[in-house]
Design an enzyme around this catalytic site. Structure first.
Site, PDB file in Angstrom:
ATOM      1  N   GLY A  14     -11.872   0.042   4.969  1.00  0.00           N
ATOM      2  CA  GLY A  14     -12.169  -0.351   3.600  1.00  0.00           C
ATOM      3  C   GLY A  14     -11.246  -1.444   3.081  1.00  0.00           C
ATOM      4  O   GLY A  14     -10.089  -1.567   3.500  1.00  0.00           O
ATOM      5  N   CYS A  70      -8.210   0.097   1.447  1.00  0.00           N
ATOM      6  CA  CYS A  70      -7.652   1.214   2.210  1.00  0.00           C
ATOM      7  C   CYS A  70      -6.483   0.709   3.046  1.00  0.00           C
ATOM      8  O   CYS A  70      -6.580  -0.335   3.698  1.00  0.00           O
ATOM      9  CB  CYS A  70      -8.716   1.824   3.118  1.00  0.00           C
ATOM     10  SG  CYS A  70      -8.117   3.171   4.162  1.00  0.00           S
TER      11      CYS A  70
END
Length: 347
Positions: free
Chosen positions: A183, A186
């Site tokens: 992500g 992330c």
């Protein structure tokens, strides 16, 4: 300790090889899908793209906007029970349905049980979302959820390997969520050193799932419509988007001004910002595994959705796939060292 020597690939490492096609227009391509879920036996019809259950994108406003295009949303798990019930009552009977999102702690299950008791069957789809889908506690939770709610469609994860995909499907999951670390906000790979390149994870997990008549959702790593085409070409049945849908009016994000430019906050749900907001801060036994960024304000999500759907249709025309379900059968990936000519900067 062991090292796997075969190369694992991400979206940036490949392009889709064009093939002869009888299609004359993108308008001829059908990018909807029909599924019958393995365990719930519920039927699905829609475009299999899901807004991620982040508090920026998993909003009721996003659900209403995407539903006009037959896309879905996994609501974030921080809504109050009354808000959830009001939304699902409003959406009852609409297809494709939104996903109720939850964790695996006892308060999560108790909240879900209360909402289900009050919803009178309006909630059909559940997303069980944890960062690490390899724990015994996660598997035990799935077994309990499936035993107590046999008719709901369960999407759960995240995992990145075939053997865990198979276990989750055998334990009652209809859609396995695939992705650890890809992500845009992330930081799991940097903080823990754990992860798996997303394209290879999709290929491996899709092969495992489809052998058991299960499905997968590719979660994370898409930065452009072409990445969605690659995910579907690699065997993903659904694709979940966070960053690509962030920064819009329908997001539950704060708008700030920086040097005269309107921006919107976007952060990972394991970030310090999210844990300060929902959990009273980062617990002393763990570290933040997400970051916060400021994105340019992008207005209504409508134009972005049209770009995404147009890009996927275009990919299908390049390989002769009249339907999205045919794309993986028509896809040949080629390894590349460079995808784009960025002499004038990124588009």
């Amino acid at each position: 300790m062991r090292i796997e020597q075969d190369m694992k690939l991400d979206f940036k490492d490949v392009l889709i090889r064009p093939k002869r096609s009888t299609l004359t227009s993108r308008s001829e391509v059908d990018i909807s899908r029909d599924f019958v879920f393995l365990h719930s036996q519920r039927k699905y019809h829609g475009i299999p793209i899901i807004a991620a259950n982040m508090d920026a994108t998993g909003t009721v406003e996003m659900a209403r906007a995407l539903a006009r295009h037959e896309l879905s949303v996994a609501l974030h798990k921080h809504y109050e029970e009354a808000q959830i019930l009001a939304f699902f009552a409003e959406q009852a009977g609409r297809r494709p349905g939104a996903f109720y999102s939850m964790g695996i702690m006892p308060p999560d299950y108790e909240k879900f049980r209360r909402v289900m008791d009050a919803a009178n069957g309006a909630i059909e789809n559940v997303c069980v979302d944890v960062a690490n889908g390899y724990t015994k506690s996660f598997v035990s939770f799935i077994l309990k959820l499936r035993a107590n709610y046999p008719a709901i469609t369960i999407m759960a994860g995240n995992v990145v390997t075939g053997e865990m995909t198979e276990e989750l499907i055998l334990d009652g999951v209809d859609i396995v969520k695939v992705g650890i670390g890809p992500g845009s906000v992330c930081t799991t790979r940097r903080m823990s050193g754990v992860g798996y390149p997303q394209l290879s994870a999709i290929i491996e997990c899709a092969d495992a799932a489809h052998g058991l008549r299960g499905l997968i959702c590719a979660d994370g790593g898409c930065t452009s419509p072409g990445d969605l085409a690659k995910a579907f070409g690699a065997g993903a049945d659904f694709v979940m988007l966070g960053g690509m849908l962030a920064g819009h009016d329908e997001c539950g994000s704060e708008i700030v001004e920086e040097d005269g430019v309107r921006k919107m906050r976007f952060y990972g749900m394991s970030s310090r910002e999210a844990m300060n907001k929902y959990a009273g801060g980062v617990a002393e036994y763990r570290a933040s595994e997400g970051k916060e960024v400021l994105l340019d304000y992008r207005g209504p999500v409508e134009n972005t959705v049209q770009e995404i759907l147009g890009g996927v249709r275009s990919a299908c025309t390049y390989v002769g796939a009249r339907k999205l379900r045919e794309l993986s059968k028509c896809t040949t990936f080629i390894r590349v060292s460079q995808q784009l000519n960025e002499v004038f900067g990124q588009a």
